[in-house]
Design a protein around this motif. Structure first.
Motif, PDB file in Angstrom:
ATOM      1  N   THR A  45       0.813  -1.218   0.000  1.00 55.65           N
ATOM      2  CA  THR A  45       0.000   0.000   0.000  1.00 55.65           C
ATOM      3  C   THR A  45       0.851   1.276   0.000  1.00 55.65           C
ATOM      4  OG1 THR A  45      -0.101  -0.089   2.394  1.00 55.65           O
ATOM      5  CG2 THR A  45      -1.940  -1.075   1.212  1.00 55.65           C
ATOM      6  N   GLY A  46       0.244   2.326  -0.506  1.00 53.59           N
ATOM      7  CA  GLY A  46       0.850   3.657  -0.403  1.00 53.59           C
ATOM      8  C   GLY A  46       1.718   4.086  -1.568  1.00 53.59           C
ATOM      9  N   PHE A  47       1.941   3.211  -2.535  1.00 51.15           N
ATOM     10  CA  PHE A  47       2.834   3.582  -3.643  1.00 51.15           C
ATOM     11  C   PHE A  47       2.224   3.317  -5.020  1.00 51.15           C
ATOM     12  CE2 PHE A  47       5.517   2.626   0.000  1.00 51.15           C
ATOM     13  CZ  PHE A  47       6.295   3.778   0.080  1.00 51.15           C
ATOM     14  N   GLY A  48       0.912   3.118  -5.074  1.00 52.11           N
ATOM     15  CA  GLY A  48       0.261   2.928  -6.360  1.00 52.11           C
ATOM     16  C   GLY A  48       0.370   1.508  -6.893  1.00 52.11           C
ATOM     17  N   ILE A  49      -0.131   1.376  -8.126  1.00 46.14           N
ATOM     18  CA  ILE A  49      -0.241   0.046  -8.736  1.00 46.14           C
ATOM     19  C   ILE A  49       1.126  -0.566  -9.069  1.00 46.14           C
ATOM     20  CG2 ILE A  49      -0.527   0.865 -11.126  1.00 46.14           C
ATOM     21  CD1 ILE A  49      -2.463  -2.043  -9.553  1.00 46.14           C
ATOM     22  N   SER A  50       2.131   0.292  -9.292  1.00 44.46           N
ATOM     23  CA  SER A  50       3.451  -0.238  -9.648  1.00 44.46           C
ATOM     24  C   SER A  50       4.052  -1.042  -8.493  1.00 44.46           C
ATOM     25  CB  SER A  50       4.393   0.891 -10.050  1.00 44.46           C
ATOM     26  OG  SER A  50       4.583   1.750  -8.955  1.00 44.46           O
ATOM     27  N   ARG A  51       3.747  -0.602  -7.253  1.00 44.45           N
ATOM     28  CA  ARG A  51       4.249  -1.308  -6.069  1.00 44.45           C
ATOM     29  C   ARG A  51       3.568  -2.676  -5.955  1.00 44.45           C
ATOM     30  NH1 ARG A  51       5.851  -3.628  -2.314  1.00 44.45           N
ATOM     31  NH2 ARG A  51       6.755  -2.908  -0.378  1.00 44.45           N
TER      32      ARG A  51
END
Lengths: 170, 125
Positions: A45-51
């Motif tokens: 969580t917290g870093f968008g779909i790339s994470r």
């Protein structure tokens, strides 16, 4: 006393001493400030779909590697007809079909996402460098790249559906 | 000049990345072929019968395909695992252990799989 039980006792004595030390080390590493280890590693969580795609890439990679090693070891049973039959019985069980279906879905994700990452590393699909003005936009995570990740997830979900359909005949 | 991990062979990290990508591309094609063969021979169950699998191993082209998959996936998989371990922690001793560990694991899996292919090739039904 057989040599096998001597070997077992030898390792059992050592593992009995070593495992509390390993456990203490793991707990110690989890408690260190700014060094949260696996807890951070597994939190997408917290870093968008790339994470999320990064985490899925790693999980799928580990799953596929474990599957590959077990598959290679399992393949040795072809040298004996009876052992092959016994292990085939495991493969034909519902659990075996689920393991295979997940493997196909994760392999699809790992392959397609891997190709995207290769293209990105070659400079394709990461946009042009621009001055960082407010509101900041991450150039390398444009609409096309994000869409690519969603499509990859969709394709792997379809692969899972297809594989389950083939194995369970629905 | 920075010599990367896999320093046992003194290969640069940039070259290891190229090896990682090329083994990935090779593995995608060959594994897709391997899986499609399992479904192309009628049913999945029939393709895994003892006689069918032995005949697969005794077909030289298919045996070569299996050997190639074994090498490509081992190199790619254990190099990927090495990357995960090196991301997790650093240190000279740790990196050396991870490099050697992954290299030896990959090598032993390749040897183990190759022995299977060679022995299965000699079975008489």
């Amino acid at each position: 006393m057989s040599s096998l039980s001597v070997l077992y006792d030898f390792w059992h004595q050592r593992i009995k001493v070593i495992w509390p030390y390993i456990l203490a080390k793991i707990i110690q590493s989890l408690n260190k400030e700014n060094k949260k280890g696996l807890r951070t590693w597994l939190n997408p969580t917290g870093f968008g779909i790339s994470r999320v795609s990064w985490l899925l890439m790693r999980i799928s990679g580990i799953y596929l590697l474990v599957f590959f090693v077990v598959h290679v070891i399992h393949a040795m049973s072809i040298l004996d007809r009876m052992t092959w039959g016994k292990l085939l019985f495991l493969t034909y069980s519902p659990a075996g079909f689920i393991v295979l279906s997940i493997m196909i879905a994760l392999a699809a994700f790992h392959a397609i996402n891997g190709i995207r990452l290769m293209l990105n590393q070659g400079g394709i699909g990461i946009g042009k460098p621009a001055r960082a003005d407010y509101p900041y936009q991450i150039q390398s995570m444009g609409k096309k790249n994000r869409l690519c990740i969603y499509v990859t997830m969709g394709v792997s979900a379809l692969a899972l559906y297809f594989a389950l359909g083939v194995f369970f005949n629905f | 000049m920075h010599w990367g991990c896999f320093s046992i062979f003194r290969i640069r990290e940039s070259h290891i990345r190229k090896i990682h990508y090329s083994t990935a591309l090779g593995a995608i094609g060959l594994v897709a072929l391997h899986i499609s063969v399992r479904f192309a021979t009628g049913s999945f169950a029939a393709s895994l019968s003892y006689e069918n699998v032995i005949s697969n191993y005794q077909n030289l082209t298919y045996a070569l395909l299996l050997e190639l998959i074994l090498i490509l996936v081992s190199v790619h998989g254990f190099n990927g695992l090495r990357g995960i371990f090196l991301d997790y922690r650093s240190g000279y001793k740790y990196e050396k252990t991870v490099n050697w560990g992954c290299f030896l694991f990959a090598l032993s899996i390749i040897i183990y799989g190759t022995i299977t292919i060679i022995l299965a090739n000699q079975i008489k039904i």
